[in-house]
Write an enzyme that holds these catalytic residues in place. Structure first.
Site, PDB file in Angstrom:
ATOM      1  CE  LYS A  59      -1.985   3.091   2.044  1.00  0.00           C
ATOM      2  NZ  LYS A  59      -1.738   4.518   1.672  1.00  0.00           N
ATOM      3  N   GLY A 105       6.919   6.266   7.645  1.00  0.00           N
ATOM      4  CA  GLY A 105       5.999   7.401   7.576  1.00  0.00           C
ATOM      5  C   GLY A 105       6.042   8.184   8.865  1.00  0.00           C
ATOM      6  CB  SER A 106       3.641  10.508  10.412  1.00  0.00           C
ATOM      7  OG  SER A 106       2.532   9.727  10.804  1.00  0.00           O
ATOM      8  CG  ASN A 107       6.910   8.924  16.137  1.00  0.00           C
ATOM      9  OD1 ASN A 107       6.238   8.879  17.156  1.00  0.00           O
ATOM     10  ND2 ASN A 107       8.039   8.262  15.980  1.00  0.00           N
ATOM     11  CB  VAL A 117       0.706   6.751  10.860  1.00  0.00           C
ATOM     12  CG1 VAL A 117       0.247   5.460  10.203  1.00  0.00           C
ATOM     13  CG2 VAL A 117      -0.204   7.902  10.467  1.00  0.00           C
ATOM     14  N   GLY A 118       2.871   5.497  12.792  1.00  0.00           N
ATOM     15  CA  GLY A 118       3.732   4.362  13.145  1.00  0.00           C
ATOM     16  C   GLY A 118       3.427   3.826  14.522  1.00  0.00           C
ATOM     17  CD  GLU A 136      13.292   5.835   8.822  1.00  0.00           C
ATOM     18  OE1 GLU A 136      13.508   6.686   9.708  1.00  0.00           O
ATOM     19  OE2 GLU A 136      13.004   6.130   7.675  1.00  0.00           O
ATOM     20  CB  CYS A 171      13.757  10.129   7.343  1.00  0.00           C
ATOM     21  SG  CYS A 171      12.301   9.458   6.625  1.00  0.00           S
ATOM     22  CD  GLU A 228      10.608  13.917  10.415  1.00  0.00           C
ATOM     23  OE1 GLU A 228       9.583  13.270  10.701  1.00  0.00           O
ATOM     24  OE2 GLU A 228      11.580  13.413   9.820  1.00  0.00           O
TER      25      GLU A 228
END
Ligand code: UN1
Length: 496
Positions: free
Chosen positions: A175, A228-230, A232-233, A250, A284, A385
């Site tokens: 995805k 991706g973003s922290n 969502v991660g 990551e 990143c 970030e």
């Protein structure tokens, strides 16, 4: 006419079953619609997982060197089509063409590299404590992987995840980011052309909530890799923890460059420009903090801001352009809001800070190269970030303070030091708490043969890229085999 993009499920190019679509547009010129893309939902995910499960026993039974030959062919096709694919990256994501080509090159590199891993998927053979008995560990595949990738490296990062998954014998549901679906499609087309069997890689386009999350939750998905973003991660980490799925992520960085008073200043300015404004700051690994020794602070700030001011902005397909747009209106809003936060916190804005709308740039999402000076380590712009062309400069008294400031953030992806003093660079090497350290080079530009990732909130689980000790530690699991050929009952820990 925009291209009609499809999902790829069980070897067939298909629309989303619900018939819904969304558009992919060029961030340098929003009139340019690149693709009409399937907006998939759970039904599409279910079909993709079913295909990946059915293909798994077939694919995993093929010898790894043979799987490697397919990746080798994919690398060859990528190399042949590099220019066209690089242009696709630039058009869909906005990075300048040299970097668009670099994105493709990274996919070529890792495809060749993982093809070679097909002949090196080694475990260990070790002595047994008993006579007439041996012991070994072998790497085996895990099953079906759900892979979620970001828009900032629309071909490279999918290749970082798909190629090790495949060489190890796993099958994939992929995805990609909704901002860069056309690039993702090109990559999957190339895997198909290279000879992948139906169902081994399945592509499901769409959004996080409607396609990504159902994929992560699906009981037929054994493992999930996310970049991706922290926010969502960490949500996905929670889901995978509860469901006991293998998970790696990551997510980000706040990467510093330390510039000492004994640095080659011209080199440091070049590195800071490349790290801070390359890819419009949307890596990143971007150098979003410059930690500068007080003795050369004014001199450095002057030289750096002059060079940043002269950066040529525009559509990245124009060879002369040095900085493209940010990827979307949402990203533009986010970056502008951080610029406001910086001003309110009392940092001094010395360059940029606004939308860039000169000429044709008004048709896209451009932001001026932005520099804040006199930034304090406690300010949000020094800690969070931003993922845009915003650089914060901090002043320090000595190396000790520089390293302390560098480490004083919740991320730990990459860090750099410019210094001609070997003792300074050795201390930095030892004490910087990050995954990637650069000596007299910028914070960006990791190579695929080594693990990519960081410490603290930058990531979780094994690293992307690299082979054994890197990505293969995520895409394989261990099986340990003890073989007793003594013909008697031998008891470990008891008969020795
Ligand atoms: C990223 O920003 O997510 O080291 C990846 C680099 C590139 C990869 C960056 N090779 O900057």
């Amino acid at each position: 006419m925009p291209e009609k993009i499809k999902n790829f499920i069980n070897g067939q190019w298909v629309d989303a079953t619900g018939g819904k679509t969304f558009e992919s547009r060029n961030p340098a010129d929003y009139r340019d619609v690149i693709g009409i893309v399937p907006d998939s939902d759970e039904k599409d995910v279910n079909a993709a997982v079913k295909a990946a499960r059915a293909a798994y026993p077939i694919w995993s039974a093929i010898p790894a060197p043979k799987r490697g030959e397919i990746l080798y062919r994919a690398a060859e096709i990528l190399a042949k089509r590099k220019q066209e694919l690089g242009e696709c990256v630039t058009r869909e994501m906005g990075k300048v063409i040299a970097e668009g080509l670099g994105d493709v090159q990274e996919a070529i590199d890792i495809s060749y590299y993982m093809a070679g891993e097909g002949r090196r998927l080694s475990g260990e053979t070790v002595p047994s404590e008993l006579a007439n008995k041996d012991a070994k560990s072998v790497r085996v595949p895990i099953g079906v992987f759900g892979l979620i990738t970001p828009w900032n490296f629309p071909i490279a990062i999918p290749s970082w995840k798909i190629t090790p998954a495949l060489i190890a014998g796993n099958t994939v549901v992929f995805k990609p980011a909704e901002e860069t679906p056309v690039c993702a499609t090109r990559f999957v087309e190339i895997l198909e052309e290279a000879g992948l069997l139906p169902g081994v890689v399945n592509l499901v386009h769409g959004f996080g909530e409607t396609a990504g999350e159902p994929m992560v939750r699906h009981p037929g998905v054994d493992a999930v890799a996310f970049t991706g973003s922290n926010e969502v991660g960490s949500r996905l980490a929670g889901i995978c923890g509860t469901l006991q799925k293998h998970f790696m992520m990551e997510t980000g960085g706040k990467n510093p460059i330390i510039i000492m008073d004994d640095a080659d200043l011209n080199l440091a300015v070049e590195g800071a420009l490349w790290g801070g404004f390359g890819t419009t700051g949307q890596r990143c690994t971007a150098a979003s903090r410059l930690i500068v020794h007080q003795r050369i602070y004014d001199q450095f700030v002057k030289a750096f801001s002059k060079r940043a001011e002269d950066l040529v902005m525009g559509n990245g397909l124009d060879q002369r352009v040095q900085m493209g747009p940010v990827v979307s209106f949402a990203q533009q809003e986010k970056v502008l809001s951080y610029i406001e936060i910086g001003k309110r916190e009392g940092a001094k804005l010395i360059l940029g800070g606004k939308l860039y709308r000169r000429g044709k740039a008004a048709l896209g999402t451009f932001i001026e190269p932005t520099i804040f000076v006199d930034v304090k380590p406690s300010m949000r712009i020094a800690k969070e970030e931003i993922f845009g062309p915003v650089v914060s400069i901090l002043r320090v008294k000595n190396l000790h303070e520089a390293i302390k400031v560098a480490n004083d953030v919740s991320f730990g992806l990459s860090a750099a030091i410019y210094s001609q003093n070997v003792n300074h660079t050795a201390i930095a090497e030892r004490d910087l708490d990050v995954g990637l350290i650069y000596i007299n080079a910028s914070t960006i530009g990791a190579e695929v043969q080594l693990p990519f990732g960081g410490t603290k909130r930058t990531g979780l689980g094994p690293r992307d890229a690299g082979g054994r000790g890197g990505a293969l530690d995520f895409y394989t699991k261990w099986k340990v085999i003890y073989r007793d050929f003594s013909g008697t009952l031998q008891k470990a820990q008891i008969d020795n």
